[in-house]
Scaffold this motif. Structure first.
Motif, PDB file in Angstrom:
ATOM      1  N   SER A   1     -20.424   0.005   2.938  1.00  0.00           N
ATOM      2  CA  SER A   1     -19.465   0.191   4.022  1.00  0.00           C
ATOM      3  C   SER A   1     -18.067   0.434   3.479  1.00  0.00           C
ATOM      4  O   SER A   1     -17.649  -0.209   2.516  1.00  0.00           O
ATOM      5  CB  SER A   1     -19.478  -1.073   4.885  1.00  0.00           C
ATOM      6  OG  SER A   1     -18.405  -1.077   5.772  1.00  0.00           O
ATOM      7  N   GLN A   2     -17.347   1.357   4.118  1.00  0.00           N
ATOM      8  CA  GLN A   2     -15.958   1.564   3.736  1.00  0.00           C
ATOM      9  C   GLN A   2     -15.089   1.781   4.970  1.00  0.00           C
ATOM     10  O   GLN A   2     -15.534   2.322   5.974  1.00  0.00           O
ATOM     11  CB  GLN A   2     -15.800   2.719   2.753  1.00  0.00           C
ATOM     12  CG  GLN A   2     -16.193   4.070   3.277  1.00  0.00           C
ATOM     13  CD  GLN A   2     -16.159   5.130   2.181  1.00  0.00           C
ATOM     14  OE1 GLN A   2     -15.659   4.909   1.089  1.00  0.00           O
ATOM     15  NE2 GLN A   2     -16.701   6.287   2.464  1.00  0.00           N
ATOM     16  N   TYR A   3     -13.872   1.313   4.846  1.00  0.00           N
ATOM     17  CA  TYR A   3     -12.844   1.495   5.864  1.00  0.00           C
ATOM     18  C   TYR A   3     -11.727   2.279   5.182  1.00  0.00           C
ATOM     19  O   TYR A   3     -11.180   1.840   4.171  1.00  0.00           O
ATOM     20  CB  TYR A   3     -12.314   0.146   6.344  1.00  0.00           C
ATOM     21  CG  TYR A   3     -13.284  -0.602   7.221  1.00  0.00           C
ATOM     22  CD1 TYR A   3     -13.038  -0.758   8.576  1.00  0.00           C
ATOM     23  CD2 TYR A   3     -14.445  -1.147   6.685  1.00  0.00           C
ATOM     24  CE1 TYR A   3     -13.934  -1.447   9.387  1.00  0.00           C
ATOM     25  CE2 TYR A   3     -15.348  -1.836   7.491  1.00  0.00           C
ATOM     26  CZ  TYR A   3     -15.080  -1.979   8.838  1.00  0.00           C
ATOM     27  OH  TYR A   3     -15.976  -2.660   9.626  1.00  0.00           O
ATOM     28  N   PHE A   4     -11.408   3.426   5.747  1.00  0.00           N
ATOM     29  CA  PHE A   4     -10.450   4.348   5.148  1.00  0.00           C
ATOM     30  C   PHE A   4      -9.201   4.390   6.033  1.00  0.00           C
ATOM     31  O   PHE A   4      -9.290   4.613   7.231  1.00  0.00           O
ATOM     32  CB  PHE A   4     -11.115   5.731   5.068  1.00  0.00           C
ATOM     33  CG  PHE A   4     -10.192   6.875   4.821  1.00  0.00           C
ATOM     34  CD1 PHE A   4      -9.723   7.134   3.551  1.00  0.00           C
ATOM     35  CD2 PHE A   4      -9.813   7.712   5.856  1.00  0.00           C
ATOM     36  CE1 PHE A   4      -8.892   8.213   3.310  1.00  0.00           C
ATOM     37  CE2 PHE A   4      -8.987   8.798   5.625  1.00  0.00           C
ATOM     38  CZ  PHE A   4      -8.525   9.049   4.356  1.00  0.00           C
ATOM     39  N   PHE A   5      -8.053   4.170   5.412  1.00  0.00           N
ATOM     40  CA  PHE A   5      -6.777   4.190   6.122  1.00  0.00           C
ATOM     41  C   PHE A   5      -5.967   5.366   5.597  1.00  0.00           C
ATOM     42  O   PHE A   5      -5.611   5.406   4.424  1.00  0.00           O
ATOM     43  CB  PHE A   5      -6.054   2.851   5.921  1.00  0.00           C
ATOM     44  CG  PHE A   5      -6.768   1.714   6.598  1.00  0.00           C
ATOM     45  CD1 PHE A   5      -6.341   1.240   7.824  1.00  0.00           C
ATOM     46  CD2 PHE A   5      -7.912   1.170   6.035  1.00  0.00           C
ATOM     47  CE1 PHE A   5      -7.027   0.215   8.476  1.00  0.00           C
ATOM     48  CE2 PHE A   5      -8.608   0.141   6.663  1.00  0.00           C
ATOM     49  CZ  PHE A   5      -8.160  -0.340   7.892  1.00  0.00           C
ATOM     50  N   HIS A   6      -5.701   6.320   6.496  1.00  0.00           N
ATOM     51  CA  HIS A   6      -5.207   7.628   6.109  1.00  0.00           C
ATOM     52  C   HIS A   6      -3.712   7.825   6.382  1.00  0.00           C
ATOM     53  O   HIS A   6      -3.086   8.710   5.800  1.00  0.00           O
ATOM     54  CB  HIS A   6      -6.033   8.670   6.867  1.00  0.00           C
ATOM     55  CG  HIS A   6      -5.775  10.073   6.508  1.00  0.00           C
ATOM     56  ND1 HIS A   6      -5.552  11.048   7.438  1.00  0.00           N
ATOM     57  CD2 HIS A   6      -5.701  10.707   5.313  1.00  0.00           C
ATOM     58  CE1 HIS A   6      -5.369  12.207   6.850  1.00  0.00           C
ATOM     59  NE2 HIS A   6      -5.446  12.028   5.561  1.00  0.00           N
TER      60      HIS A   6
ATOM     61  N   ILE B   1       0.856  -1.193   0.000  1.00  0.00           N
ATOM     62  CA  ILE B   1       0.000   0.000   0.000  1.00  0.00           C
ATOM     63  C   ILE B   1       0.888   1.238   0.000  1.00  0.00           C
ATOM     64  O   ILE B   1       1.722   1.415   0.884  1.00  0.00           O
ATOM     65  CB  ILE B   1      -0.943  -0.001   1.219  1.00  0.00           C
ATOM     66  CG1 ILE B   1      -1.825  -1.250   1.191  1.00  0.00           C
ATOM     67  CG2 ILE B   1      -1.772   1.281   1.244  1.00  0.00           C
ATOM     68  CD1 ILE B   1      -2.555  -1.510   2.498  1.00  0.00           C
ATOM     69  N   ASN B   2       0.687   2.091  -1.001  1.00  0.00           N
ATOM     70  CA  ASN B   2       1.445   3.327  -1.134  1.00  0.00           C
ATOM     71  C   ASN B   2       0.457   4.488  -1.083  1.00  0.00           C
ATOM     72  O   ASN B   2      -0.245   4.762  -2.059  1.00  0.00           O
ATOM     73  CB  ASN B   2       2.225   3.324  -2.453  1.00  0.00           C
ATOM     74  CG  ASN B   2       3.074   4.551  -2.632  1.00  0.00           C
ATOM     75  OD1 ASN B   2       2.935   5.542  -1.907  1.00  0.00           O
ATOM     76  ND2 ASN B   2       3.963   4.521  -3.608  1.00  0.00           N
TER      77      ASN B   2
ATOM     78  N   PHE C   1     -13.760  10.247   2.267  1.00  0.00           N
ATOM     79  CA  PHE C   1     -13.112  10.395   3.570  1.00  0.00           C
ATOM     80  C   PHE C   1     -11.724  11.009   3.435  1.00  0.00           C
ATOM     81  O   PHE C   1     -10.988  11.105   4.399  1.00  0.00           O
ATOM     82  CB  PHE C   1     -13.014   9.051   4.290  1.00  0.00           C
ATOM     83  CG  PHE C   1     -14.349   8.495   4.751  1.00  0.00           C
ATOM     84  CD1 PHE C   1     -15.499   9.264   4.810  1.00  0.00           C
ATOM     85  CD2 PHE C   1     -14.453   7.173   5.139  1.00  0.00           C
ATOM     86  CE1 PHE C   1     -16.714   8.751   5.233  1.00  0.00           C
ATOM     87  CE2 PHE C   1     -15.658   6.638   5.580  1.00  0.00           C
ATOM     88  CZ  PHE C   1     -16.792   7.431   5.629  1.00  0.00           C
ATOM     89  N   GLY C   2     -11.354  11.392   2.225  1.00  0.00           N
ATOM     90  CA  GLY C   2     -10.059  12.024   2.001  1.00  0.00           C
ATOM     91  C   GLY C   2      -9.136  11.149   1.174  1.00  0.00           C
ATOM     92  O   GLY C   2      -9.546  10.152   0.586  1.00  0.00           O
ATOM     93  N   LYS C   3      -7.881  11.539   1.137  1.00  0.00           N
ATOM     94  CA  LYS C   3      -6.855  10.806   0.391  1.00  0.00           C
ATOM     95  C   LYS C   3      -6.331   9.684   1.273  1.00  0.00           C
ATOM     96  O   LYS C   3      -5.771   9.934   2.343  1.00  0.00           O
ATOM     97  CB  LYS C   3      -5.708  11.745  -0.009  1.00  0.00           C
ATOM     98  CG  LYS C   3      -4.631  11.061  -0.807  1.00  0.00           C
ATOM     99  CD  LYS C   3      -3.531  12.029  -1.212  1.00  0.00           C
ATOM    100  CE  LYS C   3      -2.455  11.279  -1.989  1.00  0.00           C
ATOM    101  NZ  LYS C   3      -1.396  12.197  -2.422  1.00  0.00           N
ATOM    102  N   GLY C   4      -6.523   8.456   0.815  1.00  0.00           N
ATOM    103  CA  GLY C   4      -6.069   7.308   1.592  1.00  0.00           C
ATOM    104  C   GLY C   4      -6.464   6.013   0.913  1.00  0.00           C
ATOM    105  O   GLY C   4      -6.934   6.003  -0.229  1.00  0.00           O
TER     106      GLY C   4
END
Length: 157
Positions: A141-146, A14-15, A25-28
């Motif tokens: 559903s979403q999971y966002f990793f920032h 993941i980059n 939810f933003g850039k991620g």
């Protein structure tokens, strides 16, 4: 729990620099706990960019992320706070990132929801109407990793 990422390429690493800004939810890095949703996203991405639909799976432990002190925001349903959060993240006139959460969990703002958000921004509907319409939407559903700290909580399987 198992989370899925649907794309036209397998995710080996993941980059966050490759992630696009101005999303809900933003850039991620975005995942879902709904396999069918990931499959739809993989098919959609393949139509746009060619290739083959690929699902990459990750293991994620929310309790572990909390124990590691990550800042996490959970939206249980689409509501006024969620709508404002999504609108802020999608607004190209707002300095990004617009929040400091490591992880955000909540509904996806799909095309129908995006249309409702535009109607609200342009004052065609008020907040009460927005929330009422969001309540009847097909919620995904979403999971966002920032952040890098958040990415470290994912284990590819």
């Amino acid at each position: 729990m198992i989370l899925y990422h649907g794309s036209n390429v397998a995710i080996e690493e993941i980059n966050l620099a490759k992630c696009r800004p101005y999303k809900g939810f933003g850039k991620g890095f975005y995942l879902t706990d709904i396999l069918q949703q990931a499959k739809r996203m993989a098919a959609r991405t393949t139509k746009m960019f060619r290739g083959e639909p690929i699902i990459t799976s990750f293991e994620f432990d929310l309790d572990s992320a909390v124990k590691h002190g990550l800042k996490i925001k959970v939206f249980d349903s689409p509501n006024e706070e969620w709508a404002r959060f999504v609108m802020t993240n999608r607004d190209i006139n707002v300095k990004q990132p617009s929040h400091d959460y490591d992880i955000v969990i909540g509904p996806v703002a799909d095309d129908t929801i995006a249309r409702l958000l535009r109607m609200f921004i342009e004052n065609f509907i008020n907040e009460q109407q927005l929330v009422k319409e969001l309540t009847f939407s097909d919620v995904t559903s979403q999971y966002f990793f920032h952040t890098e700290a958040a990415i470290k909580m994912l284990r590819k399987i």
